[in-house]
Design a protein around this motif. Structure first.
Motif, PDB file in Angstrom:
ATOM      1  N   UNK A  46       0.808  -1.218   0.000  1.00  0.00           N
ATOM      2  CA  UNK A  46       0.000   0.000   0.000  1.00  0.00           C
ATOM      3  C   UNK A  46       0.842   1.269   0.000  1.00  0.00           C
ATOM      4  N   UNK A  47       2.156   1.143   0.166  1.00  0.00           N
ATOM      5  CA  UNK A  47       3.035   2.307   0.126  1.00  0.00           C
ATOM      6  C   UNK A  47       3.807   2.556   1.399  1.00  0.00           C
ATOM      7  N   UNK A  48       3.363   1.996   2.513  1.00  0.00           N
ATOM      8  CA  UNK A  48       4.064   2.173   3.787  1.00  0.00           C
ATOM      9  C   UNK A  48       4.770   0.875   4.168  1.00  0.00           C
ATOM     10  N   UNK A  49       5.718   0.991   5.089  1.00  0.00           N
ATOM     11  CA  UNK A  49       6.336  -0.186   5.677  1.00  0.00           C
ATOM     12  C   UNK A  49       6.246  -0.086   7.193  1.00  0.00           C
ATOM     13  N   UNK A  50       6.208  -1.237   7.843  1.00  0.00           N
ATOM     14  CA  UNK A  50       5.980  -1.293   9.284  1.00  0.00           C
ATOM     15  C   UNK A  50       7.135  -2.018   9.969  1.00  0.00           C
ATOM     16  N   UNK A  51       7.855  -1.353  10.863  1.00  0.00           N
ATOM     17  CA  UNK A  51       8.800  -2.086  11.699  1.00  0.00           C
ATOM     18  C   UNK A  51       8.022  -3.024  12.601  1.00  0.00           C
TER      19      UNK A  51
END
Length: 241
Positions: A46-51
């Motif tokens: 979706x365009x974001x990344x999550x640590x």
């Protein structure tokens, strides 16, 4: 040390606890031998990344608790759709992987006169295979959006859907041509081993494609689209020297 990145088809959200699919879970637990408390990064396209932090990891399942999303944009300002003829062997696999690294927006595998005959009942399976290659390439290169892989389709069907303002078909016989000073979206067509038949090139020209040669040497079907994509990204995209 950089945290390993993994793609998931699940929608992600801050604070969620995500049980990963079998393939990334297996890689995390068995190949990398990561343990609870280890840190990684997840993205869902979706365009974001999550640590994230591993909170459970064994041979059967892996669960990750997500932190705050980071909206990191690594997409090229140049949107290129590649129509690539389906060839024998793993040539399309190679093109999908490397084109993803080079910032391709969309890939359409095409059925052409000299290309590989792909039975209708195998097409969706191959599309899924190529989509997974694109996802894996995004894990490696840092993209947070995965290029779409269309289902294999006849060349004529694809030509009828292309709407990019600049359309180019690779043809080693083409004369040198002038290109515009700016391009935001391009459709690029590449044939199989032996090239597109003359009638197919004519059909592409009727659909608004101009012919483009890449120099004095004839490039293989897996080399030509990547060379063209790199050149286009250097001219109008985000490749810099």
């Amino acid at each position: 040390m950089d945290r390993p990145r993994f793609f998931t088809r699940q929608a992600l959200a801050e604070g969620a606890e995500v049980a990963l699919e079998a393939e990334p879970a297996r890689h995390i637990a068995r190949t990398l031998r990561m343990q609870p408390g280890d840190m990684l990064v997840l993205f869902d396209g979706s365009g974001a990344e999550y640590p994230g932090e591993l909170i459970a990891a064994d041979k059967r399942s892996v669960t990750v608790r997500l932190g705050a999303p980071r909206a990191i944009d690594r997409e090229s300002p140049l949107a290129v759709e590649l129509g690539i003829a389906i060839s024998r062997g793993d040539r399309v696999d190679w093109v999908v992987q490397k084109a993803t690294e080079l910032g391709i927006a969309r890939i359409a595998p095409l059925l052409t006169a000299r290309g590989l005959r792909l039975p209708a009942d195998r097409r969706e399976k191959k599309r899924g295979h190529w989509q997974r290659i694109a996802e894996s390439a995004c894990e490696q290169c840092g993209r947070n959006r995965v290029p779409a892989i269309a289902g294999p389709q006849p060349l004529a069907d694809w030509l009828s859907t292309v709407d990019a303002p600049l359309r180019l078909v690779l043809d080693p016989r083409a004369e040198p041509r002038d290109l515009p000073a700016y391009a935001g979206a391009i459709a690029l067509l590449c044939g199989p081993e032996g090239g597109l038949e003359e009638e197919e090139v004519t059909r592409a020209q009727a659909a608004g494609f101009g012919t483009l040669a890449l120099g004095p040497r004839v490039l293989r079907t897996e080399t030509a689209p990547l060379a063209a994509l790199a050149a286009l990204q250097a001219r109008w995209g985000d490749l810099r020297f």
